[in-house]
Design a protein around this motif. Structure first.
Motif, PDB file in Angstrom:
ATOM      1  N   UNK A 158      21.561  -1.546 -20.505  1.00 53.68           N
ATOM      2  CA  UNK A 158      21.159  -2.858 -20.848  1.00 53.68           C
ATOM      3  C   UNK A 158      19.748  -2.821 -21.471  1.00 53.68           C
ATOM      4  N   UNK A 159      18.970  -1.901 -20.988  1.00 53.88           N
ATOM      5  CA  UNK A 159      17.808  -1.886 -21.634  1.00 53.88           C
ATOM      6  C   UNK A 159      17.754  -0.934 -22.816  1.00 53.88           C
ATOM      7  N   UNK A 160      18.745  -0.416 -23.430  1.00 55.67           N
ATOM      8  CA  UNK A 160      18.869   0.321 -24.520  1.00 55.67           C
ATOM      9  C   UNK A 160      18.052   1.508 -24.435  1.00 55.67           C
ATOM     10  N   UNK A 161      18.282   2.168 -23.509  1.00 55.81           N
ATOM     11  CA  UNK A 161      17.198   3.197 -23.245  1.00 55.81           C
ATOM     12  C   UNK A 161      17.331   4.444 -24.037  1.00 55.81           C
ATOM     13  N   UNK A 162      16.335   5.287 -24.575  1.00 55.92           N
ATOM     14  CA  UNK A 162      16.260   6.553 -24.873  1.00 55.92           C
ATOM     15  C   UNK A 162      16.640   7.492 -23.988  1.00 55.92           C
ATOM     16  N   UNK A 163      17.417   8.787 -24.378  1.00 57.38           N
ATOM     17  CA  UNK A 163      17.480   9.691 -23.497  1.00 57.38           C
ATOM     18  C   UNK A 163      16.923  10.819 -24.271  1.00 57.38           C
ATOM     19  N   UNK A 164      16.499  11.914 -23.244  1.00 56.48           N
ATOM     20  CA  UNK A 164      15.990  13.129 -23.842  1.00 56.48           C
ATOM     21  C   UNK A 164      16.876  13.716 -24.611  1.00 56.48           C
ATOM     22  N   UNK A 165      16.107  14.009 -25.863  1.00 56.35           N
ATOM     23  CA  UNK A 165      16.951  15.061 -26.789  1.00 56.35           C
ATOM     24  C   UNK A 165      16.506  16.529 -27.014  1.00 56.35           C
ATOM     25  N   UNK A 179       8.045  10.660 -22.828  1.00 53.90           N
ATOM     26  CA  UNK A 179       8.031  10.415 -21.042  1.00 53.90           C
ATOM     27  C   UNK A 179       9.049   9.165 -20.853  1.00 53.90           C
ATOM     28  N   UNK A 180       9.150   8.319 -21.674  1.00 55.16           N
ATOM     29  CA  UNK A 180      10.064   7.089 -21.475  1.00 55.16           C
ATOM     30  C   UNK A 180      11.729   7.822 -21.395  1.00 55.16           C
ATOM     31  N   UNK A 181      11.669   8.607 -22.248  1.00 53.79           N
ATOM     32  CA  UNK A 181      12.933   9.028 -22.330  1.00 53.79           C
ATOM     33  C   UNK A 181      13.423   9.956 -21.169  1.00 53.79           C
ATOM     34  N   UNK A 182      12.149  10.517 -20.523  1.00 59.14           N
ATOM     35  CA  UNK A 182      12.476  11.239 -19.423  1.00 59.14           C
ATOM     36  C   UNK A 182      12.708  10.451 -18.467  1.00 59.14           C
ATOM     37  N   UNK A 183      11.805   9.500 -18.299  1.00 60.75           N
ATOM     38  CA  UNK A 183      12.163   8.401 -17.053  1.00 60.75           C
ATOM     39  C   UNK A 183      13.653   8.176 -17.049  1.00 60.75           C
ATOM     40  N   UNK A 184      14.053   7.464 -18.324  1.00 57.23           N
ATOM     41  CA  UNK A 184      15.278   7.136 -18.489  1.00 57.23           C
ATOM     42  C   UNK A 184      16.555   8.210 -17.924  1.00 57.23           C
ATOM     43  N   UNK A 185      16.235   9.139 -18.405  1.00 60.66           N
ATOM     44  CA  UNK A 185      17.433  10.462 -17.919  1.00 60.66           C
ATOM     45  C   UNK A 185      17.299  10.741 -16.759  1.00 60.66           C
TER      46      UNK A 185
END
Lengths: 1071, 493
Positions: B237-244, B205-211
């Protein structure tokens, strides 16, 4: 309110101890002045009181009356006659006939008999003879053309089909607008619950008001406005039909047995007019050059957009076992017409009436067995028993029981656009396909083989309608009991106490069956024109239980002040409870059936869908008072007040009062000794004002949650999703501060009769206004909801009604009566809540039927062709095609601008000829049938030249926006009807003229009967819904057909089943 | 002779008593208006699947068809007529009643009920906020200005006003940023299986939010590059994770739980309404793209010899050919093939995630390797379609790596990325592909529908406000024609 009841009860108490003067017995015979024949059923009343009886089958009566009583004899179509009781105690009276409508005794609220002259409002009565004249098994339909102010629409005119009856335009934006039906003082249910998911796939299971057998009805009195029905409370705000069933004749010397036997044939009244120039196929090409693809190159098509007919023998349909059938490429003008068969119905009613001085009964059994015009699986069977009994008991008690049981079993073909829509599939038959010969489903070229799972039917886009009829069924099974028990106590001549408990309860069980199939084409031609035809199948069981119990306690006191003033006061209490449970369950809507041919919920492919599982209970407690004053025989005044307490309203706001006042002035009484007014036989002025309060449906006060279903335009996502459950907030915002709604009405009218009542008029002008309606209004979805329950909105109906009747010829042998009605009602939706411009009451995605602010009720709303100020169609210069409007437009209401009717009865010796026409002018309907036959190129509009012609009466707009008449730019008729034509162009004029009924009958005279074992014998031929004339723009359907039964959604031909004409022979014999 | 009336006190008292008892019972007798058919309250976690399924219904059905038509993947079959108005560009307000209702009255209102319920766990609320952000973006991308500040508060605002698209986008970022700490809350109870998309996997969900945030900022890249750049730089800058992985709801063959578009096809009698458009088929063919055979089912062997695999966009009338390739069950669009039922609805796809990152890097706002992200996007698409090894395609197809390599300017790079994203979204994400075309003008090979009945050169650049708002909202902003771009959109073609 407590006070009111206490007062009434104390009043009752006080009266018990009063002593009254001695009664005496009078008897006599009532005959017709014309023929000296006894008249049964004449009402004999003591003037100024409620004491009364009816004459028996021999025209005789016996009655116990106070001294110095004046008897009033009244009967429909006879002049009311008064007679003082002579010392002998024998009163023989000869009644003379008069034009209809005068001096009748009518049944008003709560089943109270009133002399018509005393009423301050219009209350026409229709007799059994008039109701049964046309041989229609629907009592409601039989009222058509006989009542000014009534708008009656009969969907299919078949036994069990829906009939909608609205008086004076109806008062509600979203609620029921139909008149309340009251049988012998007890309201009965008139639900119209269509089968199928919506009006777009409808099965017309009729409305329950049509369950009653017209043969059992003595008369129907129509109370049009709320004034007439103030004492019925909320539910009568749309007026009421007071139905009185037959009762046994008192003092009958013998049992009277009456057999009424009717055999009816029926055929489709109106089919679309088809073109007969072009056959199966489609087109490529442009607006100027045809590119026909027809014949074997397009053998699977439902289109008649192929080349012009040439009569050549050509192959058609699928290539099966190495053989392709051939036929001439030419039109078959009757291929659709000959699909239908002649329907047949046998309707038998056997009535037994008898009675003695104290008791009477009427017992009737009836059966109606019919098969409709569809070639199979189209039938309706109704069985009924009625018992009406009355007993005079000791100590001034009278008891009566009315009981009716009906059983209905029907199998009704489906209309609409679903896979089961017969009309929808039939109408897509090309002009050269002999569909009417393709009824043998086991024929390899016509049918479907479930062993090999192949089909040989020519059409890839439709299913053989014979196959649909045989395999898709819609079964209905209704068991219904209605009735009431009355106990009357008359301790004194001036006081009457009646307790009545009525019940109406039925079970309506439906089974809707669609087969599961997966057919591959049998075709061996390799053309690839045919594809697989699939249906997942379904089985749905709908169980509806309605139960309504009504209690009434009525105390009536009468008193005479001096010689001239009469008063009567009625105090009443009414309690009712209505409960409706609806349980609709089906196999998984998407998954369908697992095993073909097995119709059971256990055969569901996927979770069983609970479509509805609801119980609604509502209760109402009412108290009412009705005061009648009369001065001599010409001034009458009535006032009523009612208090209702409804369970459906907030508890702190659940009680509401409403009054009515009405008066009548029979001015002809003052002129009767003035010879210069001899031409005037009767003259009356009347006026009334009334309010009716209304409650609402149960459970409108709070917002609740529901199990989630996410709907797309057609499919949906349902829960549980696997094992995941889900709920959602309801789409309707409840309202805990609802107020009762109020309808008020004003009426003024006159009744006039001239020349010994050979000519008479009845005229009314009325204004009905419903304010502060309890509406579930649409709110913007951006609020998160779809509807909000509010008090808002105002709808007004204004109109005039005129009834004229006359007797131009009246001799010993010949009587010729003429009568006619005229009705004009203007409805206007005066206001809706802020922001809301319309409330949708029906339609579908691209076309809505709405209540729109500032418009008449029932307005159609759809995108249509753009037109300029002169009404010419604006085309696109590049394509020659009309341009659609950018937004939906208002296109007219389904309500007619005016209605009129004309009827005549001609009696010559033993013969009676009756004919009735009715007319609706103005109003529109949406015809999906038109859309369909235009789309497939069979409609008459699609005939004639299909290329190189400009669109009729069209213009294009030049660069400065001016209209330039288009004489050159051609359009493709094919492109227009298959893909450009907007929905609004299928909204057409709904005007019509109908020959509603016609009959010729022969009645044996007494002399002729002498040698026969019959008391009376009449034989006749009749017809109803016989002929229809529509404007040229409606070359498609009977404008009365409707896909939504008797609800507010009217004028919607969504491939509705056709209406029929009926004709037959009737025998009425009594022993 | 009249006798005097006599008053019997006893009897009167008795009857009075009966009446009094009757009346005190009257209110009780009438107090039966509690709805027995529906509950007055439910657990907030029961509302989450409603919100998710509603958004998936919009993306996977109504917007799926509009998007796939207007992105010129699909066109109306000449053998049917259900969706011809889309090709004619003659859609009217009523066509959008259903998706608008599902966004506001099903998805957003229930998301709000979760957010406003104190019994909701942090994680549940976080997901609800993300769904709300996603739903509002869907609404504004489709319709432009939409109600937001006054929406979903019927007791205060019965006629919600419309906020500008810019304001709506501002709120979308606010919702995402409110969600992130709630999603990261470890003390919270997981919604578990009530979460139909990630089954309570909060990292996803965090990755979803960033994407989603990246997608939203990139949408503003042309209209408001300053905001877009600032937002994306801050995000990185937040070192985001994105959906894979694809963010999808997995549909099943169970009736009512099927892919929404397939479910609609079944309800329409399994008529094959949508067929291949030459616009995309020609482009796939030009690139010798093996995905063509995955996105579309081949025409049956019994077809007439003159049949085509595709017809020009909107060619259903002028084209006499009647058999055209249908989209495949993989995208849920073969009406007669029950395996269409299990096609997923992709709210955001893995391929999309890579192409979004590639664009952010290409624009110099994000960090990473454009080529690697571009290739990852193509690879993700090949994986999702089962099209085999993408290496040859990447290296040799004209619109493959050569297009990116040849790109000199940022805009040329973006063109290559968006065009490649367009191929990946075929059939799966029609609405998003059409939306990105409206933002960037890529791909450049769209034609005007042959069936268009609006003025020459006009193409659909927005959806119409639903008729339901026109007839019920006093703040209805007026009908805006279909060819007028939304605030962030380009005037095309």
């Amino acid at each position: 309110m407590k006070k009111l009841l206490l007062v009434s009860l104390c009043f009752l108490m006080l009266s018990i101890t009063q002593v009254f003067a001695q009664d005496r017995t009078v008897s006599g015979t009532v005959t017709g002045k014309d023929d000296g024949q006894p008249i049964p059923g004449v009402t004999v009343k003591v003037k100024g009181s409620n004491i009364g009886t009816q004459t028996n089958s021999a025209g005789k009566f016996t009655l116990s009356v106070p001294p110095d009583a004046i008897l009033v004899f009244s009967f429909i179509s006879y002049a009311t006659t008064e007679q003082r009781v002579p010392v002998s105690g024998v009163v023989n009276v000869g009644l003379s006939t008069e034009a209809r409508g005068l001096s009748e005794v009518v049944v008003t609220s709560e089943g109270i008999n009133r002399e018509k002259r005393t009423l301050g409002y219009s209350a026409p009565t229709v007799s059994n003879a008039e109701l049964t004249e046309g041989g229609n098994p629907s009592a409601l339909t039989s009222l058509t053309g006989r009542i000014a102010g009534a708008n009656i629409t009969s969907t299919s005119n078949t036994p069990g089909g829906s009939t909608r009856i609205v008086l004076r335009g109806g008062s509600s934006i979203t609620g029921d607008n139909q008149a309340l039906l009251v049988v012998d003082g007890v309201p009965i249910d008139n639900s119209s619950i269509i089968g199928g998911a919506s009006s777009l796939t409808a099965v017309d299971f009729g409305n329950r008001g049509n369950d009653i057998d017209p043969n059992d009805i003595a008369s129907i009195t129509v109370l049009k406005g709320p004034a007439a029905a103030a004492l019925y409370g909320s539910r009568a705000s749309n007026g009421a039909l007071m139905i009185t069933t037959k009762s046994g004749a008192k003092n009958g010397k013998k049992l009277e047995i009456t057999l009424n036997s009717t055999n009816t044939l029926s055929s489709v009244l109106k089919l679309p007019t088809f073109q007969n120039e072009y056959g199966q196929g489609y087109m490529s090409g442009s607006a100027t050059s045809p590119g026909y693809v027809s014949g074997i190159n397009d053998a699977s098509d439902n289109f008649s957009w192929g080349g012009p007919f040439n009569g050549k023998e050509e192959p058609w349909g699928q290539d099966i076992d190495g053989v392709t059938q051939t036929k001439p490429y030419s039109a078959l003008p009757n291929n659709i017409k000959d699909f239908f068969k002649t329907g047949f119905a046998a309707d038998n009613n056997l009535g037994i009436a008898s009675g003695d001085e104290k008791n009477s009964f009427y017992l009737a059994i009836n059966s109606l067995n019919s098969s409709g015009v569809f070639p199979s699986n189209d039938n309706y069977n109704k069985y009924g028993v009625r018992f009406n009994g009355k007993a005079t008991l000791a100590n001034n008690f009278t008891a009566s029981v009315n009981f009716n049981y009906n059983k209905i079993q029907a199998n009704t073909p489906s209309g609409g656009q679903g896979a089961n829509g017969i009309w929808n599939n039939l109408m897509q038959t090309p002009r050269d396909i002999p569909i009417n010969t393709m009824g043998n489903i086991s024929n390899k070229y016509d049918g479907y083989n479930s062993l090999t799972n192949t089909y040989g039917f020519y059409g890839a886009f439709t299913v053989n309608p014979y196959y649909i009829l045989q395999n898709f069924t819609n079964l209905d099974d209704v068991n219904r009991v209605t009735g009431d028990v009355n106990l009357a106590y008359k301790p004194f001549s001036w006081l009457n106490i009646v307790e009545r408990v009525g019940v109406d309860t039925y079970s309506d069980r439906r089974k809707l069956i669609a087969p599961k199939y997966n057919f591959e084409p049998a075709d061996e031609s390799g053309s690839g024109l045919w594809g697989p035809i699939n249906n997942n199948g379904s089985y749905e069981v709908d169980q509806i239980n309605v139960s309504e119990v009504v209690h009434d306690l009525m105390v009536t006191a009468t008193h005479k002040f001096g010689d001239d003033f009469n008063t009567s006061l009625l105090l009443g209490n009414n309690i009712r409870e209505r409960s409706v449970s609806s349980n609709y369950t089906s196999t998984n809507t998407s998954g369908g059936l697992v095993v073909p041919g097995w119709y059971n919920l256990e055969n569901s492919n996927g979770p069983v869908d609970v479509i509805t599982d609801d119980i609604d209970i509502r209760r109402l407690v009412g108290f009412y008072a009705d005061l009648n004053l009369s001065y001599k025989d010409y001034l009458f005044l009535e006032g009523t007040v009612r208090n209702d307490r409804s369970s459906t309203l907030p508890l702190d706001n659940y009680s509401y009062y409403y009054p009515s006042v009405s008066g009548s002035f029979v001015f002809s009484e003052l002129l009767k000794n003035n010879s210069s007014f001899d031409f005037l036989s009767y003259g009356k002025l009347r006026s009334s004002f009334a309010q009716v309060g209304s409650d609402t449906d149960p459970y409108q006060l709070t917002t609740t949650y529901a199990k989630t279903t996410v709907n797309g335009s057609f499919g949906n996502t349902t829960f549980p999703f696997g094992n995941v459950p889900a709920y959602q907030i309801g789409s309707t915002l409840g309202n805990s501060t609802l107020q009762p709604e109020k309808t008020s009405s004003f009426e003024i009218g006159t009744e006039l009769a001239f020349l010994q009542s050979r000519l008479s008029f009845d005229f009314s002008y009325y204004v009905n206004d419903s304010k502060n309606q309890i509406l579930s209004i649409p709110i913007p979805n951006s609020t998160g909801y779809s509807f909000s329950v509010v008090n808002a909105g105002e709808i007004q109906n204004k109109g005039i009604e005129l009834t004229v009747s006359g007797t131009p010829i009246k001799t010993t042998d010949v009587t010729w009566n003429l009568f006619g009605t005229f009705t004009k009602n203007n409805s206007d939706v005066l206001s809706l809540p802020n922001g809301v411009s319309q409330v949708v009451i029906g339609g579908f995605g691209g076309m809505a039927i709405v209540a729109a602010k500032g418009m008449p009720y029932g307005e159609f709303y759809a995108v249509t062709n753009q037109t300029d100020a002169q009404g010419r169609t604006i085309i696109n210069q590049a394509t020659g095609q009309p341009m659609p409007t950018t937004e939906a437009k208002y296109l007219g209401s389904y309500d007619p601008k005016f209605q009129t009717s004309l009827g005549t009865d001609l009696k010559y010796k033993n013969f009676t000829l009756s004919v009735l026409f009715d007319v609706k002018h103005g109003g529109v309907l949406y015809s999906d049938t038109k859309s369909l036959v235009d789309f497939v190129g069979t409609g008459i509009e699609t005939g004639g030249p299909r290329f190189g012609q400009p669109f009729p009466n069209s213009v294009y707009q030049n660069s400065s926006g001016q209209s330039v008449p288009n004489t050159k730019i051609p359009y493709s008729v094919y492109t227009y009807y298959t893909s450009v034509i907007p929905t609004g162009m299928d909204v057409i004029d709904a005007s019509y003229i109908k020959m509603r009924s016609a009959s010729i009958s022969y009645t044996l005279t007494r002399d002729q009967l002498k040698s026969l074992p019959f008391g009376a014998l009449t034989i006749g031929v009749f017809g109803n819904n016989l002929f229809l004339w529509t404007p040229k723009s409606n070359a498609y359907v009977d404008p009365e057909v409707n896909s939504s039964g008797a609800g507010n959604e009217q004028g919607l031909d969504f491939a509705a089943n056709p209406s029929v004409r009926n004709y037959g022979i009737n025998l009425k014999v009594s022993f | 002779m009249n006798r005097k009336y006599r008053f019997n006190l006893k009897q009167a008292l008795f009857i009075g008593l009966v009446a009094a008892v009757g009346f005190s019972g009257c209110k009780k007798y009438l107090d039966i208006n509690q709805n027995p058919n529906n509950p007055a309250s439910v657990e907030p976690s029961l509302l989450l699947p409603t919100t998710q399924a509603a958004l998936s219904q919009v993306v996977g059905n109504s917007f799926q068809v509009f998007g796939n038509f207007w992105a010129q993947y699909w066109t109306q079959s000449p053998l049917a007529s259900q969706y011809k108005s889309m090709d004619q560009y003659s859609s009217v307000g009523t066509d959008f009643n259903s998706p608008w209702l599902n966004i506001y009255s099903v998805a957003l209102v229930n998301a709000d009920l979760i957010i406003n319920n104190t019994a909701s766990s942090d994680n549940l609320k976080g997901i609800a906020y993300i769904m709300k952000a996603y739903g509002y973006q869907l609404a504004t991308d489709a319709f432009g200005d939409v109600p937001l500040s006054q929406a979903l508060q019927p007791t205060k605002y019965i006629n919600p006003k419309y906020d500008t698209q810019q304001v709506v986008y501002d709120s979308i970022f606010v919702y995402i940023n409110k969600a992130l700490p709630l999603l990261n809350s470890t003390s919270s109870a997981s919604p578990g299986s009530q979460d139909m998309i990630f089954q309570g996997d909060m990292a996803q969900w965090v990755a979803f939010a960033n994407t989603l945030e990246l997608r939203a900022y990139l949408r503003l890249s042309i209209k408001d590059p300053t905001t877009a750049q600032a937002g994306i730089v801050a995000l990185y800058k937040t070192n985001p994770t994105f959906l894979t992985e694809d963010a999808t709801i997995t549909y099943t063959a169970t009736g009512g739980n099927e892919n929404p578009f397939y479910n609609e096809s079944v309800a329409l009698g399994e008529t094959q309404n949508v067929v291949a458009s030459s616009t995309v088929v020609d482009a796939f063919t030009k690139n010798n793209d093996p995905r063509l055979g995955k996105f579309f089912a081949t025409v049956s062997s019994t077809a007439p010899s003159d049949s085509l695999q595709s017809i020009p966009q909107g060619g259903f009338l002028i084209d006499a050919y009647k058999k055209v390739a249908a989209p495949s069950p993989l995208v849920g669009a073969t009406a007669t093939d029950p395996t269409s039922a299990t096609a997923p609805v992709k709210l955001i796809s893995a391929a999309e995630s890579y192409f979004l990152q590639a664009e952010a890097v290409a624009r110099g706002w994000g960090t990473g390797d454009v080529t690697a992200l571009y290739e990852a996007g193509i690879t993700a698409s090949f994986t999702a379609t089962g099209a085999g090894d993408p290496t040859t395609y990447i290296n040799t197809a004209p619109d493959g790596l050569p297009a990116l390599t040849a790109a000199v300017t940022v805009d040329d790079k973006v063109k290559a990325i968006i065009t490649q994203k367009y191929y990946a979204m075929c059939g799966f994400q029609g609405f998003e592909a059409w939306t990105e075309w409206r933002r960037t003008g890529y791909p450049t090979f769209f034609i005007t529908s042959k069936a268009s009945i609006i003025a020459a050169g006009q193409m659909p650049l927005r959806m119409l406000y639903p008729n339901s708002e026109l007839v019920s909202n006093s703040n209805y902003p007026g009908t805006i024609p279909i060819y007028t771009p939304v605030w962030w959109g380009l005037q095309l073609p």
